[in-house]
Design a protein around this motif. Structure first.
Motif, PDB file in Angstrom:
ATOM      1  N   GLU A 165      41.604  45.145  32.985  1.00 39.68           N
ATOM      2  CA  GLU A 165      40.208  44.861  32.685  1.00 39.68           C
ATOM      3  C   GLU A 165      40.009  43.721  33.812  1.00 39.68           C
ATOM      4  O   GLU A 165      40.842  42.966  34.034  1.00 39.68           O
ATOM      5  N   TYR A 166      38.675  43.406  34.106  1.00 36.26           N
ATOM      6  CA  TYR A 166      38.373  42.582  35.167  1.00 36.26           C
ATOM      7  C   TYR A 166      36.745  42.162  35.014  1.00 36.26           C
ATOM      8  O   TYR A 166      36.066  43.118  34.693  1.00 36.26           O
ATOM      9  N   GLY A 167      36.228  41.314  35.832  1.00 35.91           N
ATOM     10  CA  GLY A 167      34.963  41.310  35.971  1.00 35.91           C
ATOM     11  C   GLY A 167      33.997  40.870  34.899  1.00 35.91           C
ATOM     12  O   GLY A 167      32.931  41.234  34.801  1.00 35.91           O
ATOM     13  N   ALA A 168      34.311  39.881  34.065  1.00 34.92           N
ATOM     14  CA  ALA A 168      33.562  39.610  32.970  1.00 34.92           C
ATOM     15  C   ALA A 168      32.624  38.515  33.579  1.00 34.92           C
ATOM     16  O   ALA A 168      32.845  37.948  34.690  1.00 34.92           O
ATOM     17  N   GLY A 169      31.319  38.238  32.951  1.00 28.98           N
ATOM     18  CA  GLY A 169      30.364  37.506  33.440  1.00 28.98           C
ATOM     19  C   GLY A 169      30.024  36.641  32.322  1.00 28.98           C
ATOM     20  O   GLY A 169      30.434  36.522  31.151  1.00 28.98           O
ATOM     21  N   PRO A 170      29.269  35.594  32.652  1.00 32.72           N
ATOM     22  CA  PRO A 170      28.837  34.382  31.687  1.00 32.72           C
ATOM     23  C   PRO A 170      28.269  34.924  30.246  1.00 32.72           C
ATOM     24  O   PRO A 170      28.599  34.401  29.268  1.00 32.72           O
ATOM     25  N   VAL A 171      27.391  35.731  30.391  1.00 34.26           N
ATOM     26  CA  VAL A 171      26.900  36.528  29.088  1.00 34.26           C
ATOM     27  C   VAL A 171      27.873  37.493  28.435  1.00 34.26           C
ATOM     28  O   VAL A 171      27.970  37.423  27.222  1.00 34.26           O
ATOM     29  N   THR A 172      28.600  38.259  29.113  1.00 32.41           N
ATOM     30  CA  THR A 172      29.606  39.094  28.590  1.00 32.41           C
ATOM     31  C   THR A 172      30.831  38.463  27.939  1.00 32.41           C
ATOM     32  O   THR A 172      31.352  38.900  27.048  1.00 32.41           O
ATOM     33  N   ARG A 173      30.951  37.190  28.479  1.00 31.31           N
ATOM     34  CA  ARG A 173      32.324  36.332  27.967  1.00 31.31           C
ATOM     35  C   ARG A 173      31.829  36.070  26.449  1.00 31.31           C
ATOM     36  O   ARG A 173      32.585  35.835  25.733  1.00 31.31           O
TER      37      ARG A 173
END
Length: 286
Positions: free
Chosen positions: A82-90
């Motif tokens: 998995e990769y590429g989480a963003g501020p909102v998705t975290r």
């Protein structure tokens, strides 16, 4: 009259970013899964490749997705990362896993580090990679713009529904073209992009003819075999059968199975696609 045109232009650009949000919402609704549902092969999970795996297959998910999309891709040497989480998705994690929304450059650095860790753990000389959609762009960027010195050793990159030419979904590319032509694209994007970035940076990067895609090298990374598995009924990837740059082997699903109607979201769950992809990693072009 001029004020009216300016309001119309701003509305056009605003609509573009609103549509990007709609894309992310739609993708997440289809692809995201609760942590409890993540039963596919996973880096570090019970199905992860162990120290005796000579040929790991790294599975890289699409934008707005997670390792859950690789359920059914079983085997002792298949590892979904998995990769590429963003501020909102975290904020949603761990209840819901949503990745691939950070910038492609940032995600590529993550993938590069994860491949290096898999090589260290398994002792393998190289890996094969299967990636869907934006995942293929991320891996390609990792191979052509490594941040750890030399690129990590990858034998074959099998791309499912790759977005080499981006997406024309909802007419976003046409709207962006109009904004560029009338000279307001950059100014409006500078104002509105920060509003979208916390949700999905990569959404704008994969719109057909985006500045990111125009800068992507069309050539495969040196020493890596590229195989694109595409569907004429993809619905997301811009012209699926015409978008593969030179130097890639292209497998059209409907040439293998004329009855196939699999779309972009269904690629990883399709048994025929799974068989074709894993066969490509095992054959090495033979």
């Amino acid at each position: 009259m001029r004020a009216g045109r300016e309001r119309g232009h701003r509305s056009t650009a605003s609509g573009w970013y609103t549509a990007l949000g709609a894309i992310l919402t739609a993708v997440v609704a289809v692809s995201a899964a609760p942590a409890s549902a993540r039963t596919g092969p996973d880096d570090g999970g019970p199905n992860g490749a162990g120290p005796h795996c000579a040929r790991p297959v790294v599975a890289v998910h699409d934008l707005g997705s997670s390792a859950a999309e690789w359920v059914g891709w079983t085997g002792p040497c298949v590892i979904a990362v998995e990769y590429g989480a963003g501020p909102v998705t975290r904020v949603l994690d761990p209840a819901v896993r949503v990745g691939g929304v950070a910038s492609i450059e940032e995600s590529a650095a993550e993938i590069e580090a994860k491949i290096a860790a898999i090589l260290d753990r398994t002792g393998a000389d190289a890996v094969d990679v299967v990636a869907r959609g934006v995942g293929a762009l991320v891996v390609h960027h990792a191979l052509t713009h490594p941040v750890r010195g030399a690129a990590q050793p990858v034998r074959t990159l099998v791309s499912l529904g790759p977005l080499w030419a981006g997406t024309e979904l909802l007419g976003l590319a046409a709207v962006a073209d109009v904004n560029r032509r009338i000279g307001i694209y950059d100014a409006l994007a500078a104002v509105e992009r920060p509003l979208v970035a916390p949700f999905c940076v990569s959404c704008g990067q994969v719109v057909a003819r985006s500045s990111f895609l125009r800068a992507v090298s069309p050539d495969p990374a040196p020493g890596v075999r590229y195989v694109d598995i595409v569907s004429t009924t993809d619905g997301i990837a811009a012209p699926a059968t015409d978008a593969a740059p030179h130097g890639r082997r292209v497998v059209v699903l409907q040439d293998v199975d004329p009855t196939s109607t699999v779309d972009h979201g269904g690629l990883t769950g399709d048994a025929g696609v799974r068989r074709l992809a894993l066969d490509e990693t095992r054959s090495g072009g033979r």
